[in-house]
Design an enzyme around this catalytic site. Sequence first.
Site, mmCIF file in Angstrom:
data_model
loop_
_atom_site.group_PDB
_atom_site.id
_atom_site.type_symbol
_atom_site.label_atom_id
_atom_site.label_comp_id
_atom_site.label_asym_id
_atom_site.label_seq_id
_atom_site.Cartn_x
_atom_site.Cartn_y
_atom_site.Cartn_z
ATOM 1 N N ASP A 175 9.537 12.771 12.498
ATOM 2 C CA ASP A 175 8.896 13.004 11.195
ATOM 3 C C ASP A 175 7.462 13.467 11.426
ATOM 4 O O ASP A 175 6.500 12.863 10.929
ATOM 5 C CB ASP A 175 8.923 11.724 10.363
ATOM 6 C CG ASP A 175 8.583 11.966 8.893
ATOM 7 O OD1 ASP A 175 8.622 13.136 8.466
ATOM 8 O OD2 ASP A 175 8.294 10.987 8.187
ATOM 9 N N ALA A 206 11.171 5.244 1.186
ATOM 10 C CA ALA A 206 12.624 5.211 1.036
ATOM 11 C C ALA A 206 13.268 4.255 2.031
ATOM 12 O O ALA A 206 14.299 3.644 1.745
ATOM 13 C CB ALA A 206 13.196 6.616 1.226
ATOM 14 N N LYS A 251 -7.772 -6.144 9.999
ATOM 15 C CA LYS A 251 -6.555 -6.084 9.182
ATOM 16 C C LYS A 251 -5.352 -5.712 10.042
ATOM 17 O O LYS A 251 -5.500 -5.144 11.127
ATOM 18 C CB LYS A 251 -6.723 -5.040 8.070
ATOM 19 C CG LYS A 251 -7.908 -5.276 7.163
ATOM 20 C CD LYS A 251 -8.108 -4.091 6.234
ATOM 21 C CE LYS A 251 -9.362 -4.249 5.392
ATOM 22 N NZ LYS A 251 -9.605 -3.061 4.537
ATOM 23 N N ILE A 270 0.810 -1.217 0.000
ATOM 24 C CA ILE A 270 0.000 0.000 0.000
ATOM 25 C C ILE A 270 0.845 1.269 0.000
ATOM 26 O O ILE A 270 0.355 2.343 -0.324
ATOM 27 C CB ILE A 270 -0.991 0.038 1.190
ATOM 28 C CG1 ILE A 270 -0.244 0.023 2.522
ATOM 29 C CG2 ILE A 270 -1.968 -1.112 1.105
ATOM 30 C CD1 ILE A 270 -1.151 0.266 3.718
ATOM 31 N N LYS A 271 2.114 1.130 0.360
ATOM 32 C CA LYS A 271 2.998 2.299 0.317
ATOM 33 C C LYS A 271 4.442 1.841 0.207
ATOM 34 O O LYS A 271 4.889 0.995 0.971
ATOM 35 C CB LYS A 271 2.819 3.168 1.568
ATOM 36 C CG LYS A 271 3.672 4.440 1.549
ATOM 37 C CD LYS A 271 3.444 5.303 2.778
ATOM 38 C CE LYS A 271 4.295 6.552 2.746
ATOM 39 N NZ LYS A 271 4.106 7.385 3.958
ATOM 40 N N ALA A 318 11.190 1.947 4.122
ATOM 41 C CA ALA A 318 10.384 0.754 4.396
ATOM 42 C C ALA A 318 9.181 0.679 3.469
ATOM 43 O O ALA A 318 8.744 1.693 2.912
ATOM 44 C CB ALA A 318 9.914 0.756 5.849
#
Length: 220
Positions: free
Chosen positions: A128, A8, A28, A4-5, A10
């Site tokens: 972040d 850089a 999920k 799904i993503k 992971a």
Amino acid sequence: MPLIKKGAEANLFLEKFSERMYPADGGKVLVKERISKRYRDEELDRKLRESRTSLEAKLLSDAKKAGVSTPVIYQVDREKTSIVMEYVEGEVVKEILEGLDSTSRRNLCRKIGRQIARLHDYGIIHGDLTTSNMIEASGGSVYFIDFGLGEYDSSKEARGIDLHLLHRTLKSSHFQVSKEAFQAVVDGYKEEFGNKADGIIRRVKEVESRGRYVPKEDRK
């Protein structure tokens, strides 16, 4: 296991809870797998990915102890450098912030500010702080995700840089509401952190006036 993503550092995969954990349960899970860097020495790369995986899992767990909503950790695999965690249902703050009315936006941002203060009071730096890494769940709780760049640091410099990153994100991604939103974050931060917040807020302004980051080893 659908990707799904792709990041850089992971990749994120979404998987059924029943297939990964317990057959009888629904829902999920999110699986985060750290990516090997070919330019690094193989052994060094392995050790770095292992240590970052373990550190992120601990940061997520400790953030919850600090009173911050984070995904539940179900499994940590050092060998595969992966974390299996709760999949949080909700709306990414980046996608909803500008569409809120002013009162709702300030309330959300004050809530975010209080959460950041709890992290900082516990000695945790997120690393972040962007609106992409915050999810408002259906019950109104704001979940902080992706502690992959996080660390333990109680210095004013580290805390100031953490807040500065959020301020920069607001100005670049939510320019029209950035002033109001960040002021509400600061208000919530001060409400939670008390008098200790003043020096950190001053440090945010100092960091922004420098226009650059200070290496971790030089922080005071």
